[in-house]
Design a protein around this motif. Structure first.
Motif, PDB file in Angstrom:
ATOM      1  N   ILE A  81     -11.846 -45.281 -15.273  1.00 45.56           N
ATOM      2  CA  ILE A  81     -10.394 -45.110 -15.178  1.00 45.56           C
ATOM      3  C   ILE A  81     -10.024 -43.631 -15.227  1.00 45.56           C
ATOM      4  N   ASP A  82     -10.706 -42.859 -16.068  1.00 44.80           N
ATOM      5  CA  ASP A  82     -10.439 -41.421 -16.109  1.00 44.80           C
ATOM      6  C   ASP A  82     -10.796 -40.751 -14.788  1.00 44.80           C
ATOM      7  N   HIS A  83     -11.874 -41.206 -14.157  1.00 44.58           N
ATOM      8  CA  HIS A  83     -12.250 -40.676 -12.839  1.00 44.58           C
ATOM      9  C   HIS A  83     -11.161 -41.008 -11.814  1.00 44.58           C
ATOM     10  N   TYR A  84     -10.649 -42.246 -11.851  1.00 44.40           N
ATOM     11  CA  TYR A  84      -9.558 -42.668 -10.971  1.00 44.40           C
ATOM     12  C   TYR A  84      -8.325 -41.798 -11.226  1.00 44.40           C
ATOM     13  N   ASP A  85      -8.011 -41.580 -12.505  1.00 42.33           N
ATOM     14  CA  ASP A  85      -6.849 -40.789 -12.880  1.00 42.33           C
ATOM     15  C   ASP A  85      -6.981 -39.357 -12.368  1.00 42.33           C
ATOM     16  N   GLU A  86      -8.164 -38.784 -12.499  1.00 41.56           N
ATOM     17  CA  GLU A  86      -8.407 -37.422 -12.018  1.00 41.56           C
ATOM     18  C   GLU A  86      -8.231 -37.349 -10.497  1.00 41.56           C
ATOM     19  N   LYS A  87      -8.766 -38.353  -9.795  1.00 41.85           N
ATOM     20  CA  LYS A  87      -8.652 -38.396  -8.336  1.00 41.85           C
ATOM     21  C   LYS A  87      -7.186 -38.487  -7.911  1.00 41.85           C
ATOM     22  N   LYS A  88      -6.418 -39.336  -8.584  1.00 43.61           N
ATOM     23  CA  LYS A  88      -5.006 -39.495  -8.249  1.00 43.61           C
ATOM     24  C   LYS A  88      -4.214 -38.234  -8.573  1.00 43.61           C
ATOM     25  N   LYS A  89      -4.571 -37.553  -9.650  1.00 41.89           N
ATOM     26  CA  LYS A  89      -3.886 -36.312  -9.997  1.00 41.89           C
ATOM     27  C   LYS A  89      -4.143 -35.251  -8.927  1.00 41.89           C
ATOM     28  N   LYS A  90      -5.382 -35.184  -8.426  1.00 40.85           N
ATOM     29  CA  LYS A  90      -5.692 -34.241  -7.352  1.00 40.85           C
ATOM     30  C   LYS A  90      -4.878 -34.567  -6.102  1.00 40.85           C
ATOM     31  N   GLU A  91      -4.746 -35.861  -5.790  1.00 40.72           N
ATOM     32  CA  GLU A  91      -3.936 -36.264  -4.641  1.00 40.72           C
ATOM     33  C   GLU A  91      -2.478 -35.843  -4.836  1.00 40.72           C
ATOM     34  N   GLU A  92      -1.970 -36.010  -6.063  1.00 37.91           N
ATOM     35  CA  GLU A  92      -0.597 -35.593  -6.347  1.00 37.91           C
ATOM     36  C   GLU A  92      -0.423 -34.099  -6.118  1.00 37.91           C
ATOM     37  N   LEU A  93      -1.378 -33.308  -6.600  1.00 36.18           N
ATOM     38  CA  LEU A  93      -1.280 -31.862  -6.427  1.00 36.18           C
ATOM     39  C   LEU A  93      -1.345 -31.471  -4.956  1.00 36.18           C
ATOM     40  N   GLU A  94      -2.151 -32.180  -4.174  1.00 33.14           N
ATOM     41  CA  GLU A  94      -2.205 -31.917  -2.739  1.00 33.14           C
ATOM     42  C   GLU A  94      -0.869 -32.244  -2.079  1.00 33.14           C
ATOM     43  N   ILE A  95      -0.246 -33.341  -2.513  1.00 30.75           N
ATOM     44  CA  ILE A  95       1.070 -33.711  -1.975  1.00 30.75           C
ATOM     45  C   ILE A  95       2.096 -32.636  -2.326  1.00 30.75           C
ATOM     46  N   ILE A  96       2.057 -32.170  -3.569  1.00 27.92           N
ATOM     47  CA  ILE A  96       2.992 -31.126  -4.000  1.00 27.92           C
ATOM     48  C   ILE A  96       2.782 -29.856  -3.183  1.00 27.92           C
ATOM     49  N   ASP A  97       1.518 -29.461  -2.995  1.00 23.86           N
ATOM     50  CA  ASP A  97       1.222 -28.277  -2.167  1.00 23.86           C
ATOM     51  C   ASP A  97       1.766 -28.447  -0.758  1.00 23.86           C
ATOM     52  N   SER A  98       1.568 -29.637  -0.199  1.00 30.15           N
ATOM     53  CA  SER A  98       2.048 -29.915   1.148  1.00 30.15           C
ATOM     54  C   SER A  98       3.571 -29.819   1.208  1.00 30.15           C
ATOM     55  N   LYS A  99       4.238 -30.356   0.199  1.00 36.53           N
ATOM     56  CA  LYS A  99       5.702 -30.294   0.145  1.00 36.53           C
ATOM     57  C   LYS A  99       6.181 -28.846   0.072  1.00 36.53           C
ATOM     58  N   ILE A 100       5.502 -28.047  -0.741  1.00 34.35           N
ATOM     59  CA  ILE A 100       5.877 -26.637  -0.872  1.00 34.35           C
ATOM     60  C   ILE A 100       5.713 -25.926   0.466  1.00 34.35           C
ATOM     61  N   GLU A 101       4.602 -26.191   1.154  1.00 36.36           N
ATOM     62  CA  GLU A 101       4.366 -25.577   2.460  1.00 36.36           C
ATOM     63  C   GLU A 101       5.426 -26.012   3.469  1.00 36.36           C
ATOM     64  N   ASP A 102       5.758 -27.317   3.471  1.00 34.29           N
ATOM     65  CA  ASP A 102       6.779 -27.819   4.392  1.00 34.29           C
ATOM     66  C   ASP A 102       8.132 -27.147   4.131  1.00 34.29           C
ATOM     67  N   LYS A 103       8.478 -27.044   2.864  1.00 36.24           N
ATOM     68  CA  LYS A 103       9.760 -26.432   2.505  1.00 36.24           C
ATOM     69  C   LYS A 103       9.765 -24.949   2.874  1.00 36.24           C
ATOM     70  N   ALA A 104       8.632 -24.262   2.645  1.00 30.45           N
ATOM     71  CA  ALA A 104       8.539 -22.840   2.995  1.00 30.45           C
ATOM     72  C   ALA A 104       8.706 -22.658   4.502  1.00 30.45           C
ATOM     73  N   GLU A 105       8.087 -23.531   5.289  1.00 31.22           N
ATOM     74  CA  GLU A 105       8.236 -23.457   6.749  1.00 31.22           C
ATOM     75  C   GLU A 105       9.685 -23.679   7.158  1.00 31.22           C
ATOM     76  N   GLU A 106      10.341 -24.637   6.500  1.00 35.70           N
ATOM     77  CA  GLU A 106      11.736 -24.937   6.820  1.00 35.70           C
ATOM     78  C   GLU A 106      12.622 -23.726   6.507  1.00 35.70           C
ATOM     79  N   VAL A 107      12.416 -23.109   5.348  1.00 33.60           N
ATOM     80  CA  VAL A 107      13.206 -21.933   4.969  1.00 33.60           C
ATOM     81  C   VAL A 107      12.925 -20.776   5.928  1.00 33.60           C
ATOM     82  N   ALA A 108      11.658 -20.556   6.266  1.00 37.15           N
ATOM     83  CA  ALA A 108      11.297 -19.475   7.192  1.00 37.15           C
ATOM     84  C   ALA A 108      11.943 -19.700   8.553  1.00 37.15           C
TER      85      ALA A 108
END
Length: 118
Positions: free
Chosen positions: A75-102
């Motif tokens: 379960i901890d391995h699953y949790d770690e994997k999901k947390k990494k996916e969340e961080l990737e989603i957040i990074d993607s959102k930040i990049e999308d927003k930065a592109e929109e602002v630019a």
């Protein structure tokens, strides 16, 4: 042209992660560890030095505790994997927003240049 960026709360399935990593993990591991400890003590109390052969209780207890450790690790391995996916989603959102602002800034500057050329 406005990009439709969904809020993070809609994109990240946080509730499932909390239930699996929190409630489910705690419930299963607590039950298995308690079963293991009770079985070990029951096996020790019924040990051959006191009565007959009852090592099965000790073995069941050790297996139960080992199983709980394995489940917690999975379960901890699953949790770690999901947390990494969340961080990737957040990074993607930040990049999308930065592109929109630019893009907005470039469009504004182009409008100023075009107005200056008229």
């Amino acid at each position: 042209m406005k990009h439709d960026i969904k809020p993070l709360i809609e994109v990240i399935p946080y509730r499932r992660r909390v239930w699996i990593a929190g409630f489910l993990k705690t419930t299963i591991s607590s039950g298995l560890i308690a079963t293991g400890i009770v079985s070990i003590f029951a096996g020790i109390i019924d040990h051959p030095l006191l009565k007959g052969y009852h090592e099965i209780g000790i073995m069941v207890g050790l297996i139960s505790i080992g199983l709980s450790i394995a489940i917690i690790t999975m379960i901890d391995h699953y949790d770690e994997k999901k947390k990494k996916e969340e961080l990737e989603i957040i990074d993607s959102k930040i990049e999308d927003k930065a592109e929109e602002v630019a893009k907005k800034l470039v469009d504004k500057e182009l409008e100023k240049i075009l107005e200056g050329c008229k």
